[in-house]
Each structure stands twice: as structure tokens, then as C-alpha cells.
Design a protein around this motif. Structure first.
Motif, PDB file in Angstrom:
ATOM      1  N   ARG A   1      24.953  42.200  34.477  1.00  0.00           N
ATOM      2  CA  ARG A   1      26.039  42.328  36.382  1.00  0.00           C
ATOM      3  C   ARG A   1      27.234  41.823  36.208  1.00  0.00           C
ATOM      4  O   ARG A   1      27.456  41.071  35.157  1.00  0.00           O
ATOM      5  CB  ARG A   1      25.218  40.982  36.685  1.00  0.00           C
ATOM      6  CG  ARG A   1      23.184  40.772  36.980  1.00  0.00           C
ATOM      7  CD  ARG A   1      22.863  41.473  38.259  1.00  0.00           C
ATOM      8  NE  ARG A   1      21.624  40.771  38.258  1.00  0.00           N
ATOM      9  CZ  ARG A   1      20.393  42.135  37.497  1.00  0.00           C
ATOM     10  NH1 ARG A   1      21.002  43.392  37.243  1.00  0.00           N
ATOM     11  NH2 ARG A   1      19.433  41.790  37.895  1.00  0.00           N
ATOM     12  N   TYR A   2      27.653  42.951  37.012  1.00  0.00           N
ATOM     13  CA  TYR A   2      29.423  42.603  36.254  1.00  0.00           C
ATOM     14  C   TYR A   2      29.907  43.312  37.981  1.00  0.00           C
ATOM     15  O   TYR A   2      29.520  44.265  38.868  1.00  0.00           O
ATOM     16  CB  TYR A   2      30.050  44.056  35.616  1.00  0.00           C
ATOM     17  CG  TYR A   2      31.350  43.734  35.191  1.00  0.00           C
ATOM     18  CD1 TYR A   2      31.690  42.322  35.044  1.00  0.00           C
ATOM     19  CD2 TYR A   2      32.632  44.534  35.728  1.00  0.00           C
ATOM     20  CE1 TYR A   2      32.900  42.272  34.214  1.00  0.00           C
ATOM     21  CE2 TYR A   2      33.567  44.244  35.952  1.00  0.00           C
ATOM     22  CZ  TYR A   2      33.925  43.215  35.225  1.00  0.00           C
ATOM     23  OH  TYR A   2      34.876  42.768  34.469  1.00  0.00           O
ATOM     24  N   ILE A   3      30.458  42.234  38.982  1.00  0.00           N
ATOM     25  CA  ILE A   3      30.873  42.194  40.305  1.00  0.00           C
ATOM     26  C   ILE A   3      32.726  42.930  39.963  1.00  0.00           C
ATOM     27  O   ILE A   3      33.466  43.030  40.781  1.00  0.00           O
ATOM     28  CB  ILE A   3      31.323  40.656  40.758  1.00  0.00           C
ATOM     29  CG1 ILE A   3      29.520  40.603  40.914  1.00  0.00           C
ATOM     30  CG2 ILE A   3      31.441  41.122  42.309  1.00  0.00           C
ATOM     31  CD1 ILE A   3      29.260  39.564  41.777  1.00  0.00           C
TER      32      ILE A   3
ATOM     33  N   LEU B   1      44.765  34.735  45.603  1.00  0.00           N
ATOM     34  CA  LEU B   1      43.288  35.679  45.999  1.00  0.00           C
ATOM     35  C   LEU B   1      42.518  36.475  44.381  1.00  0.00           C
ATOM     36  O   LEU B   1      43.553  37.576  44.818  1.00  0.00           O
ATOM     37  CB  LEU B   1      43.581  35.906  47.440  1.00  0.00           C
ATOM     38  CG  LEU B   1      42.246  36.896  47.962  1.00  0.00           C
ATOM     39  CD1 LEU B   1      41.531  35.632  48.173  1.00  0.00           C
ATOM     40  CD2 LEU B   1      42.900  37.692  49.121  1.00  0.00           C
ATOM     41  N   ASP B   2      41.938  36.005  44.093  1.00  0.00           N
ATOM     42  CA  ASP B   2      41.382  36.352  42.498  1.00  0.00           C
ATOM     43  C   ASP B   2      40.491  37.678  43.362  1.00  0.00           C
ATOM     44  O   ASP B   2      39.554  37.415  44.256  1.00  0.00           O
ATOM     45  CB  ASP B   2      40.128  35.410  41.488  1.00  0.00           C
ATOM     46  CG  ASP B   2      40.356  36.108  40.291  1.00  0.00           C
ATOM     47  OD1 ASP B   2      41.665  36.462  39.791  1.00  0.00           O
ATOM     48  OD2 ASP B   2      39.430  36.402  40.157  1.00  0.00           O
ATOM     49  N   GLY B   3      41.057  39.038  42.286  1.00  0.00           N
ATOM     50  CA  GLY B   3      39.834  40.058  42.485  1.00  0.00           C
ATOM     51  C   GLY B   3      39.739  40.480  43.808  1.00  0.00           C
ATOM     52  O   GLY B   3      39.618  41.398  44.231  1.00  0.00           O
ATOM     53  N   SER B   4      41.208  40.680  44.500  1.00  0.00           N
ATOM     54  CA  SER B   4      41.798  41.258  45.336  1.00  0.00           C
ATOM     55  C   SER B   4      41.459  42.834  45.445  1.00  0.00           C
ATOM     56  O   SER B   4      41.321  43.189  46.677  1.00  0.00           O
ATOM     57  CB  SER B   4      43.402  40.816  45.811  1.00  0.00           C
ATOM     58  OG  SER B   4      44.067  40.605  44.612  1.00  0.00           O
ATOM     59  N   SER B   5      41.018  43.631  44.825  1.00  0.00           N
ATOM     60  CA  SER B   5      40.652  45.318  44.697  1.00  0.00           C
ATOM     61  C   SER B   5      39.831  45.322  45.177  1.00  0.00           C
ATOM     62  O   SER B   5      39.045  46.378  45.703  1.00  0.00           O
ATOM     63  CB  SER B   5      41.021  45.939  43.267  1.00  0.00           C
ATOM     64  OG  SER B   5      40.075  45.561  43.015  1.00  0.00           O
ATOM     65  N   ASN B   6      38.675  44.046  45.682  1.00  0.00           N
ATOM     66  CA  ASN B   6      37.558  43.896  45.914  1.00  0.00           C
ATOM     67  C   ASN B   6      37.619  43.469  46.637  1.00  0.00           C
ATOM     68  O   ASN B   6      36.632  44.095  47.966  1.00  0.00           O
ATOM     69  CB  ASN B   6      37.004  43.225  45.561  1.00  0.00           C
ATOM     70  CG  ASN B   6      36.330  43.974  43.992  1.00  0.00           C
ATOM     71  OD1 ASN B   6      35.410  44.674  44.307  1.00  0.00           O
ATOM     72  ND2 ASN B   6      36.052  42.690  43.095  1.00  0.00           N
TER      73      ASN B   6
HETATM   74  P1  AFP Z   1      42.085  41.717  40.878  1.00  0.00           P
HETATM   75  O1  AFP Z   1      42.820  41.625  41.305  1.00  0.00           O
HETATM   76  O2  AFP Z   1      43.181  43.422  40.393  1.00  0.00           O
HETATM   77  O3  AFP Z   1      41.051  42.709  41.932  1.00  0.00           O
HETATM   78  O4  AFP Z   1      41.339  41.883  39.310  1.00  0.00           O
HETATM   79  C1  AFP Z   1      40.562  41.225  38.969  1.00  0.00           C
HETATM   80  C2  AFP Z   1      40.363  40.173  37.714  1.00  0.00           C
HETATM   81  O5  AFP Z   1      40.994  39.629  37.625  1.00  0.00           O
HETATM   82  C3  AFP Z   1      39.428  39.238  37.861  1.00  0.00           C
HETATM   83  O6  AFP Z   1      38.758  38.752  38.750  1.00  0.00           O
HETATM   84  C4  AFP Z   1      37.959  40.334  37.616  1.00  0.00           C
HETATM   85  O7  AFP Z   1      36.955  39.128  36.446  1.00  0.00           O
HETATM   86  C5  AFP Z   1      38.619  40.969  36.730  1.00  0.00           C
HETATM   87  O8  AFP Z   1      39.790  40.731  37.272  1.00  0.00           O
HETATM   88  C6  AFP Z   1      37.882  42.815  36.274  1.00  0.00           C
HETATM   89  O9  AFP Z   1      38.544  43.444  36.194  1.00  0.00           O
HETATM   90  P2  AFP Z   1      38.024  44.527  36.128  1.00  0.00           P
HETATM   91  O10 AFP Z   1      38.529  46.036  37.235  1.00  0.00           O
HETATM   92  O11 AFP Z   1      39.297  45.672  34.440  1.00  0.00           O
HETATM   93  O12 AFP Z   1      37.284  45.073  34.948  1.00  0.00           O
END
Ligand code: AFP
Length: 340
Positions: A247-249, A123-128
Motif C-alpha cells: 500500500r503506498y499513498i 502541509l506534507d504531501g502537497s503534491s497530492n
Molecule cells: P510532497 O509534499 O512533494 O507531495 O512529498 C511528500 C513526501 O515528502 C512524503 O509525504 C511522502 O511520503 C514522500 O514525499 C513521497 O515521496 P515519493 O513521491 O518520492 O514516493
């Protein structure tokens, strides 16, 4: 009546059918990869359902909350990892698993071993998650060609160009699975009523040059010169072209998916604080670089073609610049000029 359109609607190309068709390229194949992929697809469907329910967490107690029965619920990334590990092991087709969630690689019980190594971020980007932004699963597949009793970590510490297949599943406004088995890139969208991924984006090709750049500009004060120059050129082009849009998600799957479809460049460069960047080689940089090259784009680390990098650790990081061919060519030229 439009019979052609009707045929299109009734002749559904599911991801399993697609991979079975691909299998005919390898007359010696016995369907092992198709079985492996069906287990990956199962994991994606499960995570998709869990992610869709995540917004109800406060109401019904999911993802780190306590539910109405007073049971502690697992966080989504932990849950996703368990689902993928179990699905991959039970496929009987894997021997080594490397997950972003697990510090050590998993060596599958010899009785259940198969010839594939799978590297993945469940689950990549899980902080979202908590704000409902698109997140995803990323995976890459290697094959070992030796006695399965003699496997070692070296079998996954291989350059990305040795990957057999790679892909991601994006949990967004729809659930989209994008994969390549080395013969181009295809995108499938989950039809929730059928529970099947249907081919919706055949033979994806990234535009040769794009109008978008995607980077965390908050890190700009620590960038090296080539990165800073590149982004400056995106904003203030000197060749008479229009500035690019930013653009940066912050969720790699979503940022790369847009880059693949619309063109442009995604970069997570090295900086003074993080000399190796942030993104992980095995399960972020390699699978996405594999897909980019298969779609006609490029992927570069600042030093070399990303897929040529030979990792020495399973959770190693690397800077990455990937996207449209011409845009990556520009950053390569800036790094080359810096070397002189
Ligand atoms: P998280 O899993 O901690 O949300 O990180 C996501 C990630 O690994 C990748 O999906 C993003 O492209 C990148 O980190 C974003 O990193 P920044 O928050 O430092 O821009």
C-alpha cells in the motif's frame, strides 16, 4: 436504554481536556504546553477548512488561482505555513520555529518568546492536493531549559529522543489529530459541528507484526541490498508465511497513519540517487519515529535508532524504516548482516 453508551456520548474528551489531564503528571507545569497545543490545534482546524475547500478552487478561486475579485490566492502550502507561524508566534510560548516551507529557522521576537521550539511541515504531501488524496501537518516540540536570550540553532539540532511531544493532523475523509506527549499515543477526530477534536483512538498500539509494506517501488533499481532483500521477502516470504500487501499513498501522514493503525512497515530508504533518502529529519522522520516508538513500534535509519540521530542541519534528510516492531527488526537484521 444503554446508559454506559450514553455517558460515553455525553462525556466528551477533547484534546485540550486530555492535555490538561496529562499536565497533572507534572505538578510544576503552568499550562504553557496546553496553550501551545491549543495554537497548534487552531492551525490544524484552519488548514482542514482550507484543504476541504481546495476542490472548489476552479469555482471560487483558491490555492494559486485568481478569485472572483481578481485577487491572487495563496497556494495552500504557503497559506498553511503562514497560519502555523502566526499561531505559534502569537502563542507567546515559542522561541525557535523550523518549517519545511522556510529556508531559515525563525527566531521569535524576544518580547514574545517562550520555552518551546516547534519543528513542522505545515502541509506534507502537497503534491497530492489537486487529486483530493489525504495530506497532513506534522510537528515536533522541543523545550529549551536556559535563558531565552541565549538560544541558538543548536537548541533545535537535537536528537529526536529529546522531543517533548510530536504529532500529525491528517486531512482526509475525516480530520484526525494524533499526538504523543511521551505517555503513549492518542488519536482525536474533529467533530465539525462542535469544532472540537474528540478522543476517538485512545492509547494506540501498533500490531507487533503487520501484513502491509509501504514504499515507492519505482525507486527499486537504485536501492541498496538490504532494502531490496527486505522487499523481496515481503513479496516472496521463505518462512511459509503469506506475502505482504503493498500500500503506498505517497503522502507520509496517510501512509504512517495506516501503518500505526493496521501495522506493517513504511520505508523511504536511501538509494543510489538519494543517499540520504528523501524525508526530512526534523519534521518528518523524528515526529513519526517518536509516535511509532510510543505506540510500541520501532524506527530505524539503516544505521541506528532514528531518534538517536543528531541532525547538523535543519533541513537534513535521512533514510527511514518505521512500523511494527517485528518488521523493523527484520530490516535491522538485514543491515547488520550486510555489515559483516
Ligand atoms: P510532497 O509534499 O512533494 O507531495 O512529498 C511528500 C513526501 O515528502 C512524503 O509525504 C511522502 O511520503 C514522500 O514525499 C513521497 O515521496 P515519493 O513521491 O518520492 O514516493
Amino acid at each position: 436504554m444503554d446508559h454506559a453508551a450514553d455517558a460515553h456520548r455525553t462525556d466528551l474528551m477533547t484534546v485540550t481536556r486530555y492535555v490538561l489531564n496529562e499536565q497533572s503528571r507534572h505538578p510544576e507545569a503552568r499550562g504553557d504546553f496546553t496553550i501551545l497545543l491549543s495554537h497548534i490545534v487552531l492551525g490544524c482546524k484552519f488548514v482542514c477548512t482550507a484543504v476541504n475547500k481546495a476542490g472548489l478552487a476552479k469555482l471560487i478561486g483558491l490555492a494559486g488561482e485568481t478569485n472572483v475579485q481578481g485577487e491572487e490566492q495563496k497556494k495552500l502550502d504557503v497559506l498553511s505555513n503562514e497560519v502555523f507561524v502566526k499561531a505559534l508566534v502569537s502563542s507567546g510560548r515559542t522561541c525557535i520555529l523550523v518549517s519545511e516551507e522556510d529556508e531559515e529557522a525563525t527566531f521569535v521576537d524576544p518580547r514574545l518568546r517562550g520555552k518551546y521550539c516547534v519543528v513542522f511541515d505545515p502541509l506534507d504531501g502537497s503534491s497530492n492536493i489537486d487529486c483530493g488524496v489525504s495530506i497532513g501537518t506534522i510537528f515536533g516540540v522541543y523545550m529549551v531549559d536556559k535563558d531565552l536570550d541565549s538560544i541558538s540553532l543548536d537548541d533545535v539540532l537535537q536528537p529526536g529522543k529529546n522531543m517533548l511531544a510530536a504529532g500529525y493532523c491528517m486531512y482526509g475523509s475525516s480530520c484526525t489529530l494524533v499526538i504523543s506527549t511521551g505517555y503513549g499515543v492518542n488519536g482525536f477526530t474533529l467533530d465539525p459541528s462542535l469544532g472540537e477534536f474528540i478522543l476517538t483512538h485512545p492509547d494506540i498500539k501498533i500490531p507487533k507484526k503487520g501484513k502491509i509494506y509501504s514504499v515507492n517501488e519505482g525507486n527499486a533499481k537504485n536501492w541498496d541490498r538490504p532494502t531490496a532483500k527486505f522487499v523481496e521477502k515481503c513479496k516472496f516470504p521463505t518462512d511459509g508465511s503469506s506475502p505482504k500487501s503493498l500500500r503506498y499513498i505517497g503522502s507520509m501522514v496517510a501512509d504512517v497513519h495506516r501503518t500505526l493503525l493496521y501495522g506493517g512497515i513504511f520505508l523511504y530508504p536511501a538509494d543510489k540517487k538519494s543517499p540520504n533518502g528523501k524525508l526530512r529529519v526534523l519534521y518528518e522522520v523524528f515526529p513519526m519515529s517518536f509516535l511509532m516508538e510510543q505506540a510500541g513500534g520501532q524506527a530505524f535509519t539503516g544505521k541506528e535508532r532514528a531518534l538517536d540521530l543528531v541532525p547538523t542541519k535543519i533541513h537534513q534528510r535521512s533514510p527511514i524504516f518505521l512500523g511494527s516492531y517485528d518488521d523493523v527488526e527484520e530490516i535491522k537484521a538485514l543491515y547488520a548482516a550486510e555489515q559483516k
